[in-house]
Design an enzyme around this catalytic site. Structure first.
Site, PDB file in Angstrom:
ATOM      1  N   ASP A 165       0.835  -1.200   0.000  1.00 16.25           N
ATOM      2  CA  ASP A 165       0.000   0.000   0.000  1.00 16.25           C
ATOM      3  C   ASP A 165       0.875   1.258   0.000  1.00 16.25           C
ATOM      4  OD1 ASP A 165      -2.347   1.470   0.069  1.00 16.25           O
ATOM      5  OD2 ASP A 165      -3.199   0.362   1.748  1.00 16.25           O
ATOM      6  N   PRO A 200       0.562   3.634  -8.712  1.00 16.80           N
ATOM      7  CA  PRO A 200      -0.108   4.664  -9.523  1.00 16.80           C
ATOM      8  C   PRO A 200      -1.234   5.387  -8.781  1.00 16.80           C
ATOM      9  CG  PRO A 200       0.118   2.619 -10.746  1.00 16.80           C
ATOM     10  CD  PRO A 200       0.459   2.302  -9.330  1.00 16.80           C
ATOM     11  N   LEU A 201      -1.942   4.663  -7.917  1.00 11.67           N
ATOM     12  CA  LEU A 201      -3.033   5.297  -7.182  1.00 11.67           C
ATOM     13  C   LEU A 201      -2.522   6.462  -6.342  1.00 11.67           C
ATOM     14  CD1 LEU A 201      -5.843   5.562  -5.871  1.00 11.67           C
ATOM     15  CD2 LEU A 201      -5.279   3.629  -4.423  1.00 11.67           C
ATOM     16  N   TYR A 202      -1.392   6.261  -5.675  1.00 13.06           N
ATOM     17  CA  TYR A 202      -0.860   7.322  -4.821  1.00 13.06           C
ATOM     18  C   TYR A 202      -0.058   8.345  -5.610  1.00 13.06           C
ATOM     19  CZ  TYR A 202      -2.615   4.686  -0.906  1.00 13.06           C
ATOM     20  OH  TYR A 202      -3.463   4.045  -0.031  1.00 13.06           O
ATOM     21  N   ASP A 226     -10.570   2.820  -3.691  1.00 18.06           N
ATOM     22  CA  ASP A 226     -11.010   1.533  -3.140  1.00 18.06           C
ATOM     23  C   ASP A 226     -12.431   1.211  -3.581  1.00 18.06           C
ATOM     24  OD1 ASP A 226      -8.632   1.745  -1.814  1.00 18.06           O
ATOM     25  OD2 ASP A 226      -9.501   1.780   0.200  1.00 18.06           O
TER      26      ASP A 226
HETATM   27  C1  GLA Z   1      -6.009   1.381   1.292  1.00 18.40           C
HETATM   28  C2  GLA Z   1      -6.070   0.354   0.172  1.00 18.40           C
HETATM   29  C3  GLA Z   1      -7.154  -0.662   0.479  1.00 18.40           C
HETATM   30  C4  GLA Z   1      -6.854  -1.343   1.804  1.00 18.40           C
HETATM   31  C5  GLA Z   1      -6.714  -0.307   2.903  1.00 18.40           C
HETATM   32  C6  GLA Z   1      -6.212  -0.910   4.199  1.00 18.40           C
HETATM   33  O1  GLA Z   1      -7.168   2.158   1.357  1.00 18.40           O
HETATM   34  O2  GLA Z   1      -6.323   0.981  -1.064  1.00 18.40           O
HETATM   35  O3  GLA Z   1      -7.238  -1.620  -0.551  1.00 18.40           O
HETATM   36  O4  GLA Z   1      -5.671  -2.094   1.685  1.00 18.40           O
HETATM   37  O5  GLA Z   1      -5.803   0.726   2.534  1.00 18.40           O
HETATM   38  O6  GLA Z   1      -6.033   0.027   5.208  1.00 18.40           O
END
Ligand code: GLA
Length: 412
Positions: A165, A200-202, A226
């Site tokens: 993550d 990439p999300l972050y 998410d």
């Molecule tokens: C982020 C991730 C999720 C999950 C949570 C856990 O939001 O994108 O998929 O792993 O953290 O805290």
């Protein structure tokens, strides 16, 4: 009787063909040559650590052992779901005196190695979660400053997949550097560990993501928010993926996959037709198929959908080309995915959420120009199996699509 051909369907809005075959070979660890399949606890069980009030749904070893038993006994492993993955909230609040990670002693009294052994003994593979920053998203100790040590700890425990993550990580440079370093550290352990990133999300909030580089370091990567147990969430993920498909699709291929997040089929939020849509689109998108549901309590219908071998075969197709949205017209969406041997998967989703089922006239002419067969044999896989037989260029195939539902076809 032929249904009325929708007047405005053609000329279709062609949203752009993508490069084919994919340009990026992916992380060279030889793993995840098809999208990983398994189960991941987050969406359904989140960070429930209160085992007193939630004895059967808190994050502890019992939950994973029960899920493992069911994965074996109820056909999940046989259907291809082999990774059983822990998400956040498994850790103790502190590292041990040697700075090694340790599981929460009350909830995982035997430690992680024992749990991994339990899964391996049953033929499953074991996934774990950590974070590139100082803390995980839920506030447990992160891997920053300890990438090599943590990679070795995971290898010693028998970890087969790491979800990494991106919370609490300072600058973009630190984030990207951390993702690279963990990739290298995992490879150096010599153990086969699939590397699932959220890079990439972050990173997308600050810069244009270099997908070529991400695919060099990661076996899969999250790009977007998410998933929640809702139709609106599934729709926003589909829309995001289609909006950026010109960049996302060429990055995917054997060993390197865009991850639109977990399957929420079998939970509370999706109607039957919406579950069909998620399964069909995740197959078309060559997504990792990581379910987040309660396998102890899931309907026969959802089980059959998730275990549908013909749909899974589209997702797991060895060519490894991610499908893309080809056209939108009159609140229909048509996606297609080139398959090995010149076959093609097609999905048609009815995005009109008022009224009843509507006909979509599928015309041979709108499909991918490389489709090998002049006269294709068409099998409908979802929502129910049906053989249409041969389909040539002269006639439209009338597909009846339910509101928020999807028809999934295989053409060969
Ligand atoms: C982020 C991730 C999720 C999950 C949570 C856990 O939001 O994108 O998929 O792993 O953290 O805290």
């Amino acid at each position: 009787m032929e249904p009325p051909v929708l007047k405005h369907l053609l000329p279709a809005i062609i949203l752009g063909f993508v490069t084919y075959p994919p340009e990026v070979p992916g992380l060279k660890n030889g793993l995840a040559l098809t999208p990983p399949m398994g189960w991941l606890h987050w969406q359904r069980f989140m960070c429930q650590t209160d085992c007193k009030n939630y004895p059967t749904s808190c994050i502890n070893d019992q939950l994973f052992m029960q899920m493992a038993d069911i994965m074996v006994s109820n056909g999940w492993l046989k259907a291809g779901y082999k990774y059983l993955c822990i998400d956040d909230c498994w850790l103790a609040p502190q590292r041990d005196k040697n700075n090694r990670l340790q599981a929460d002693p009350d909830r995982f009294p035997g430690g992680i190695k024992k749990l991994a052994d339990y899964l391996h003994d049953r033929g499953l593979l074991f996934g774990i979660y950590q974070d590139v920053g100082t803390k995980t998203c839920a506030g447990y100790p992160g891997s920053q400053d300890f990438y090599e040590l943590d990679a070795q700890t995971f290898a010693d425990w028998g970890v087969d997949l790491l979800k990494f993550d991106g919370c609490n990580c300072g600058t973009l440079e630190e984030l990207e550097d951390g993702y690279r370093r963990m990739s290298i550290a995992l490879n150096r352990t010599g153990r086969n560990i699939v590397y699932s990133c959220e890079w990439p999300l972050y990173a997308r909030r600050e810069t244009q993501v270099n997908y070529t580089e991400v695919a060099e370091y990661c076996n899969s990567w999250r790009n977007f928010d998410d998933i929640a147990d809702s139709w609106s969430s599934v729709k926003t993920i589909m829309d995001f993926t289609a909006a950026f498909q010109d960049r996302l699709v060429p990055a995917a291929g054997p060993g390197a996959w865009n991850d639109p997040d977990m399957l929420v089929i079998g939970n509370f939020g999706l109607s039957w037709n919406q579950q069909v849509t998620q399964m069909a689109l995740w197959a078309i998108m060559a997504a990792p198929l990581l379910m987040s549901n309660d396998l102890r309590d899931i309907s026969l219908e959802s089980t059959a959908l998730l275990q549908n071998q013909e749909v899974i075969a589209i997702n797991q197709d060895p060519l490894g080309v991610q499908g893309y949205r080809l056209l939108m017209a009159e609140s229909f969406e048509l996606w297609e995915k080139p398959l090995d041997g010149g076959s093609l998967a097609i999905s048609v989703t009815n995005r009109q959420e008022i009224g009843g089922p509507r006909y979509f006239p599928l015309l041979r002419a709108v499909l991918w120009k490389g489709l090998a067969c002049d006269t294709c044999y068409v099998t409908q896989l979802l929502p129910t199996r049906f053989e249409y037989g041969y389909f040539n260029s002269s006639r439209a195939l009338p597909l009846l699509v339910n509101p928020s539902g999807t028809v999934l076809l295989r053409l060969e």
